[in-house]
Each structure stands twice: as structure tokens, then as C-alpha cells.
Design a protein around this motif. Structure first.
Motif, PDB file in Angstrom:
ATOM      1  N   ASP A 125       1.596   3.004  -6.373  1.00 33.11           N
ATOM      2  CA  ASP A 125       1.014   4.323  -6.596  1.00 33.11           C
ATOM      3  C   ASP A 125      -0.200   4.267  -7.514  1.00 33.11           C
ATOM      4  O   ASP A 125      -0.672   5.294  -7.974  1.00 33.11           O
ATOM      5  CB  ASP A 125       2.071   5.297  -7.124  1.00 33.11           C
ATOM      6  CG  ASP A 125       2.863   4.697  -8.264  1.00 33.11           C
ATOM      7  OD1 ASP A 125       2.531   3.561  -8.672  1.00 33.11           O
ATOM      8  OD2 ASP A 125       3.801   5.345  -8.741  1.00 33.11           O
ATOM      9  N   VAL A 129       0.845  -1.199   0.000  1.00 34.66           N
ATOM     10  CA  VAL A 129       0.000   0.000   0.000  1.00 34.66           C
ATOM     11  C   VAL A 129       0.878   1.246   0.000  1.00 34.66           C
ATOM     12  O   VAL A 129       0.569   2.247  -0.659  1.00 34.66           O
ATOM     13  CB  VAL A 129      -0.936  -0.009   1.222  1.00 34.66           C
ATOM     14  CG1 VAL A 129      -1.512   1.376   1.463  1.00 34.66           C
ATOM     15  CG2 VAL A 129      -2.057  -1.010   1.013  1.00 34.66           C
ATOM     16  N   ARG A 130       1.982   1.178   0.692  1.00 34.23           N
ATOM     17  CA  ARG A 130       2.859   2.360   0.760  1.00 34.23           C
ATOM     18  C   ARG A 130       3.610   2.591  -0.555  1.00 34.23           C
ATOM     19  O   ARG A 130       3.705   3.696  -1.049  1.00 34.23           O
ATOM     20  CB  ARG A 130       3.869   2.170   1.894  1.00 34.23           C
ATOM     21  CG  ARG A 130       3.237   2.272   3.277  1.00 34.23           C
ATOM     22  CD  ARG A 130       4.294   2.379   4.355  1.00 34.23           C
ATOM     23  NE  ARG A 130       5.094   1.162   4.474  1.00 34.23           N
ATOM     24  CZ  ARG A 130       4.749   0.102   5.218  1.00 34.23           C
ATOM     25  NH1 ARG A 130       3.618   0.138   5.901  1.00 34.23           N
ATOM     26  NH2 ARG A 130       5.521  -0.955   5.275  1.00 34.23           N
ATOM     27  N   ARG A 178      -6.033   1.224   0.121  1.00 39.94           N
ATOM     28  CA  ARG A 178      -5.489   2.439   0.695  1.00 39.94           C
ATOM     29  C   ARG A 178      -6.502   3.115   1.645  1.00 39.94           C
ATOM     30  O   ARG A 178      -6.133   3.842   2.553  1.00 39.94           O
ATOM     31  CB  ARG A 178      -5.085   3.416  -0.418  1.00 39.94           C
ATOM     32  CG  ARG A 178      -3.917   4.329  -0.039  1.00 39.94           C
ATOM     33  CD  ARG A 178      -3.654   5.367  -1.089  1.00 39.94           C
ATOM     34  NE  ARG A 178      -3.491   4.818  -2.432  1.00 39.94           N
ATOM     35  CZ  ARG A 178      -2.357   4.248  -2.876  1.00 39.94           C
ATOM     36  NH1 ARG A 178      -1.315   4.181  -2.101  1.00 39.94           N
ATOM     37  NH2 ARG A 178      -2.282   3.769  -4.095  1.00 39.94           N
ATOM     38  N   LYS A 179      -7.773   2.836   1.392  1.00 39.51           N
ATOM     39  CA  LYS A 179      -8.801   3.488   2.208  1.00 39.51           C
ATOM     40  C   LYS A 179      -8.950   2.842   3.585  1.00 39.51           C
ATOM     41  O   LYS A 179      -9.663   3.342   4.448  1.00 39.51           O
ATOM     42  CB  LYS A 179     -10.154   3.420   1.482  1.00 39.51           C
ATOM     43  CG  LYS A 179     -10.146   4.169   0.159  1.00 39.51           C
ATOM     44  CD  LYS A 179     -11.408   3.860  -0.632  1.00 39.51           C
ATOM     45  CE  LYS A 179     -11.242   4.332  -2.069  1.00 39.51           C
ATOM     46  NZ  LYS A 179     -12.197   3.671  -2.978  1.00 39.51           N
TER      47      LYS A 179
END
Lengths: 399, 399
Positions: free
Chosen positions: B278, B274-275, B284-285
Motif C-alpha cells: 500500500d 502490487v496488490r 501500480r501505474k
DNA sequence: GGTCATAAATTTATGACCCATATAAACCGT
DNA sequence: ACGGTTTATATGGGTCATAAATTTATGACC
């Protein structure tokens, strides 16, 4: 109810008989007292069972009362031994390029041995069968026995073999190797995978409950003994190291040559490397057709860099196999068997250096077999003896 | 000579008793005629043996002559059944974060079940032992039984376990998990590896001689059944898939996370991806701490690209395992067990697509377990029942 | 050379077990 | 009530393992 065990009264007698027979197969001559200690039965029972076994033709009473001048007091014991004439076992290594066969008595003493080159692809199944029978007859003749003396024959073939002695129907090469020997040879015949038999031989040499035996000359096969028993798999495919093909991350395509043994790989790699390599190497002086595994191993011992590189690649392959076997099956010892085993030490050295020493996990010992090219045939004999020891009553002695 | 089998006169009777008892453990109620067909013994013998088993407390004669109004002619048969009060078995899944325990009668009917969270690292060995005993007492109480009714307890732990129930002495975590339950629990106790028990449970559900059961939630372990028997290895290390670490060609260093199960891997990979990723992703939520395997699998089903990528990586891992197991052990079926099995189907789909379909070699079936999080406990019960069936006479019935 | 101690084989008696057969018991339908 | 059927029980025969008593063969000793 099959007629054999109709009266379960006889069951106990049979159990005792088999136990005593197993004991007799180990000992040279024995007395009732020794048998009592072994089986835990009473003297009366032991003597009764011995009577039965003598009548059945398994044992004979040895008649040399004074001869054994061991300082014993008391009435001399009657002594029994296994009848020599009971029969023999035959082991046959039915390889692709060679047949090797051994006759042995029921104590495993070798009575005769023969080795012969064969051209399997020219002979076909029927030719292999006929060749096997001829060779077995010869070796029996050498030992002064006839085909009818054979209690059991075990045949090793380079193919997966299931518990029924059959190989996968869709494997053309396998069907050629597993040529249907049971129809040609006299007496009961068991067919097994050659690497499995090599594993049995190694297990007999140095007992250990968890050994992998790699039979790795021209072709590659492994015999896996885990928890003391040999793994087979439903199709006899246990030990077929195809997974080596998926080494390099590509799952779907087996690596070319994944069924090749170390001997074949050393030869192939050396022949192709001589052309592409531009450094100094003694291998270049040798005609391409004469390059084989032994030449490469010898060159490596003398410091040839190209040969050393090949040793390193084989060592890495072996180390990988050892890690997989150790981690997946908790294998204690990996034995390299087959004709190549005498020269394999440099590869073992390199493989050992690749195994992580500080991982905290047990690592398997890597050793070369002491049986050389005879591992399979010796395993076949051992397998035959084991089967007879397990169920002596199913094999009928010649009277 | 141990005193138990001093008189081999009684051996036959014991063999018959055990055979009859095995039969009784399968059947609900049975008549002498049925037992005769099963054991091949005479009516007189069967009735004699039944008398003995009734006297010993194993069987009871059921007294409802008219009740069973099945249209039989002739004199009504005496009918026997296993005494309910003989005893019960207990299965305990002593995991790192949860204890699950089941009481069952000798026919495998579940009489009670309890599940409890535990903090093993806070509790320590002694705490785990005490917690286990307490939970077992509770579930026995639920079922209306006491500790003295337990004929046998089988405990599954996430550690390699040898045939004696011991784990490697140098493994701190393993020693914590294998907490010495036999000293705390009443009656005979067997400890086994959790994946082995899951394999036994799967084998009982759908019998097959060659299955690998992957227990792959937080940690990774495999239970291997080859030729119908469970592989253990001298240190209980069979099925410890450390070889996954040497996937990428590097022999000497295990891949980080090679002992992680699919559940742990999905979570770890998702949180770190997730980090670095892109693109667009629903993950990510979600707060980092709430990302777990189920969330990832669900997102993948809805088409999230990041989640799908993780599924693909897990699928490749599984396919690699399947290829190794199939080629090395001739495994027919690979079962994914554990709590994660309900949601694992997408991973199986991807793994199946990676398996080569045209290789000519048999490929293992990949299936999800139907037992969910209960595989280990059910296997523990099954293992207990199997041990009793194998040697009923070594377990003494309560009278 | 004769006697004794020792160890093994042999004999005999006993109890257990399994089988086969015969007899008695219990249920069914007519 | 009476065969027909199935089962339980009783009895005799055979085999086997154990245990105890007896016989046989050998060496040691006087």
C-alpha cells in the motif's frame, strides 16, 4: 621435447607395456593367451612386451610347468606374474588425534597395520612429520620391508588439499594437519583430504559413479564423486560443507559448529541439553565428561526422549545435506563413514523418514560405511594403487 | 576388438594425425616447421601426416608462394590450411518459447544465425522436431551450405540430459523439450542441457576451471564446471537447484516456484506485490500484464521501494546460491547468463553486499554474462567444436 | 610304446612407421 | 654469380606389429 619421449617410436611400446602391466596388477598369474585376449595384441607382441617387463623388473616368469595340473592339452604356456619384490604401497591416515597406517602389496593385500594416538597440538608440524615416519617404519618392519621398498605413499589429512597436495596458507589448523609429509617420508608422497580418501575407499568397495561420502566424527568433511571422478576445486575446498551455516536464512554468518561432525555435535548438544532439559533422561545419570556420541545413540535406542531428540536433529541435518547433494549433484548414494558409522543407523532411519517420498525426483540412498574407522587409511592405499595403475611406467621397480 | 583399431600399427599414425589436426583447427595457415614445434615430430613425419590429411580431405595446400612477403630467408615453406569445404557445425538453442540456431565453420566463425518464436505446447514433440529442422535448413541456406555439410549438431534443451542425450522418462515437460532431435536432423546430433551449454560458452569466453553458470530467465538451471570438467550426474540432474526449496528449514516440500528463474520470479512477485502493497510505487501505474522483470529492474534503478525490495529478495537468493556453490564445490566465479543478464547488475550488487567479507573463506566473484540471450547457442557451437577437436578422426570430412 | 591331434611357443618374412642424415631445391642479400 | 639459409625430398637404419610357417610339448587313442 623432453628426453623421455624423444623417439615417439617408443610411444607405442610404452602404451602396450602399461596396458599389460595394468592387466598384471589385476591377475595373479597369467599366460600370453590371456594377455592377448585382454590387450588385443598378437602373441609375438605380447611375449616381446613381457620380455621387456621381465628385464625391467616388473614381472617374473613362474617356473612350475607340471604343478598346475589343469586338464590342458597342447604345449604348456609360459606363465608370468608380478614380482612380489617390486615394492609396496603405504597408506597413512594422519588425523588430528590418531595416526593409522597400512602397508599393502601391489594387489592391495594388507601386509601390516598400526594405529597410534597423537597429540598434534603438542607435537607441531615437525613432530607430526617425525611421528609419521616412525610409525611407517614400524609397520614396514612388521611386514618385513624397508623404506626403500615403498613405491608410493598416500597421506590423508583433515584439511582441504589442492591437486598439488597443499592446503590454504591462511589456515593455521590446516597447515598443522598438512605437515609437509613429503619431505620426511621416503619415495613419492601424495597428500589428500581425508574425506576424499574415504570416498575413494567407498567407491572401491561398491563402485558407483555418483557417491558422496561424509566423514563425520569430530570434524565434518565430504568426498564427492560425480561422474566417476573426485571433485577437488582449485583450493581443494570441494566438499567443505560450510553452507550448513547458512541453513537458517542468515547468509552472512556461519552457524557455530558448522565444521563439527555428527560425533562432536551429539556430544555437545547432549552435554548442554542435560542442563536445560527438565524431563526424564538417563543421560543425567552420566557424568558430563563421559557423555559422548555412542552413549547418546545407545540411549536413543532404548527410548530416551532427550537422546531421541538429538538423533532427530542430526537426522534433519543429514536429510538436508542429502537433499542438497541429490538436487545439485544428482548424487545416488550418501555414505556415512568414519568411526561413528557403526552406530549411525538410527540417524539414517530418521533422515530417511524426512526425505519426501512422492516428489517424483530421485532420492539418494543413505547407508553406513562398512569400513568403520579404517575408511581413510583404506582409501589412501586404494588411491596409491590407482595412481600406480594409471601410470605404472612412472614408478620404477626395485631390481 | 572393434574393427576400427584392429591394427595397432596404425595407432601411432592416428595419434599423430589427430594432434596435427587439432593444431590445424587452431591455426589459420601453417608450415611444417610450425607443426614440428607443436607436435615434436620430425619434418619428414609431419609432411607424411599432412599428405595423409590432404588425401583424406581435411587439409589443403595453400598455393600463394610470393603473396606472403614476410621477410623470410631460405626456401619458401609449403603451407597448409584446413579446407573450408570440410564442413560446418550447427548449434541450436531449442528453448520452450524460442529457437535460436547458429552455423559456424570449424574455427568457430559464425556463418549465419536465425531466431524464431515457437509455441512448444501447441507443436508437441514432432512439431518441435520439424520446426528445428526447418530453421536449421534456413540458416544453412543463408550461409550457402546444405544439410550434408554439417559435421555435427549440438542442441540445447531446458531439461536434464544424461550423457546419452536422454531426459528422465517420467518428466512430461522434459520429454516435450527433449524432442528427439537426433532422428530429425542430418548427421550426428548431441543433445545437452541448456545451462550446461551456457557454461561451456562462458568457459570459452573466460577460461576458468571452476565456474557456475546460472541460466535464469524463465526457468532456473545451472551449469557447473568443477576442476575443468562439466558435471552431469547419472540422470543429467547435476545443477538442478531444487535444494532452494528446502531453504526455509522445511526439508520435505519444495518451495513453490523453486524452478522459476529470476525473470519469472521478478514478474510474479511484482504482480502479486502490487496488490498487497500500500505504499507508493510506479509499478501500480503499469497494467498487470505488462509488468515483467525488466520493468521491475528499471524501476528499482530509479529508486522505487517495491522494486528495490524485489531486487533485495533476488539478491538474497543469489547470495545463498553463491555461498552453497562456493562452499560445496569451491567455485571461483558465478556467472548469470541468459537474456536477463544485461539488466541483472542491481541484483548482483545486492548479493555482493550480503556475502560475508571477513569470513576468511574465498568468496566467488559474481558477474553478468556478456553473451546475453546467445549464451546457449554459442555454447552449443563451442561444444560441437570441442567434440570435433577431441576426436577429429571420428568425423569424416566431405571430399 | 607309437601315432595323431591340439595348443602354445618360436621363427621368419613383410609392411609400416619414425628418425637421422644426406642431397637437392628455392629464395635472400651482396 | 655466389654463399647463406631454410625447406623439400630421398635413402638407410631401427623398431614394431602382423601373419604365416615351423617347432615344441602334452594328452588321447590304438
Amino acid at each position: 621435447m623432453n628426453g623421455i619421449t624423444a623417439n615417439s617410436t617408443h610411444l607405442l611400446r610404452q602404451i602396450n607395456s602399461e596396458a599389460l602391466l595394468r592387466f598384471a596388477l589385476q591377475e595373479q598369474v597369467f599366460t600370453a593367451a590371456e594377455a592377448m585376449a585382454e590387450t588385443g595384441l598378437t602373441r609375438a607382441t605380447v611375449l616381446g612386451v613381457c620380455d621387456g617387463l621381465v628385464a625391467a623388473g616388473w614381472l617374473e616368469e613362474v617356473e612350475d610347468p607340471g604343478a598346475a595340473g589343469r586338464g590342458n592339452k597342447g604345449r604348456p604356456a609360459r606363465r608370468y606374474q608380478l614380482r612380489e619384490a617390486v615394492g609396496v604401497v603405504v597408506g597413512l591416515d594422519a588425523g588430528e588425534g590418531h595416526f593409522t597406517t597400512v602397508v599393502a602389496d601391489l594387489r592391495g593385500r594388507e601386509l601390516g597395520k598400526r594405529r597410534q594416538s597423537v597429540d598434534s597440538h603438542a607435537l607441531g608440524r615437525a613432530g607430526r612429520r617425525a611421528g609419521a615416519r616412525k610409525l611407517v617404519r614400524q609397520v614396514l618392519d612388521d611386514a618385513g620391508h624397508s623404506e626403500t621398498d615403498v613405491l608410493l605413499t598416500v597421506v590423508g589429512v583433515p584439511a582441504p588439499v589442492d591437486v598439488n597436495g597443499l592446503s590454504p596458507a591462511d589456515g593455521e589448523f590446516w597447515q598443522l594437519m598438512n605437515s609437509g609429509f613429503d619431505s620426511e617420508l621416503q619415495g613419492p608422497v601424495f597428500v589428500d583430504n581425508d574425506a576424499n580418501l574415504a570416498a575413494i575407499a567407498e567407491g572401491a568397495q561398491e563402485p558407483s559413479a555418483n557417491v558422496a561420502t561424509l566423514l563425520t566424527g569430530e570434524r565434518f568433511g565430504a568426498g564427492l564423486i560425480v561422474d566417476g571422478s573426485l571433485l577437488r576445486g582449485p583450493r581443494g575446498g570441494a566438499g567443505e560443507m560450510r553452507f550448513l551455516g547458512s541453513l537458517s536464512g542468515n547468509v552472512s554468518r556461519p552457524e557455530e559448529g558448522s565444521t563439527d561432525g555428527f560425533g562432536a555435535l551429539a556430544r555437545k548438544w547432549a552435554r548442554s541439553a542435560v542442563r536445560s532439559y527438565d524431563g526424564k533422561t538417563v543421560l543425567r545419570k552420566i557424568p558430563g565428561e563421559e557423555i559422548n556420541a555412542e552413549v547418546v545413540f545407545k540411549a536413543a535406542c532404548e527410548g530416551d526422549p532427550l537422546a531421541e531428540d538429538i538423533i532427530a536433529r542430526l537426522g534433519a541435518r543429514l536429510a538436508h545435506i542429502a537433499v542438497v547433494l541429490s538436487s545439485l549433484l544428482d548424487i545416488d548414494r550418501v555414505v556415512i563413514a568414519g568411526g561413528i558409522s557403526a552406530a549411525i543407523e538410527p540417524v539414517l532411519d530418521h533422515a530417511r523418514s524426512l526425505l519426501p517420498g512422492d516428489s517424483g525426483f530421485p532420492l539418494p540412498e543413505l547407508v553406513a560405511s562398512k569400513l568403520g574407522a579404517e575408511a581413510v587409511v583404506q582409501g589412501a592405499v586404494e588411491s596409491a594403487l590407482t595412481r600406480i595403475r594409471r601410470e605404472p611406467a612412472t614408478f620404477f621397480p626395485r631390481t
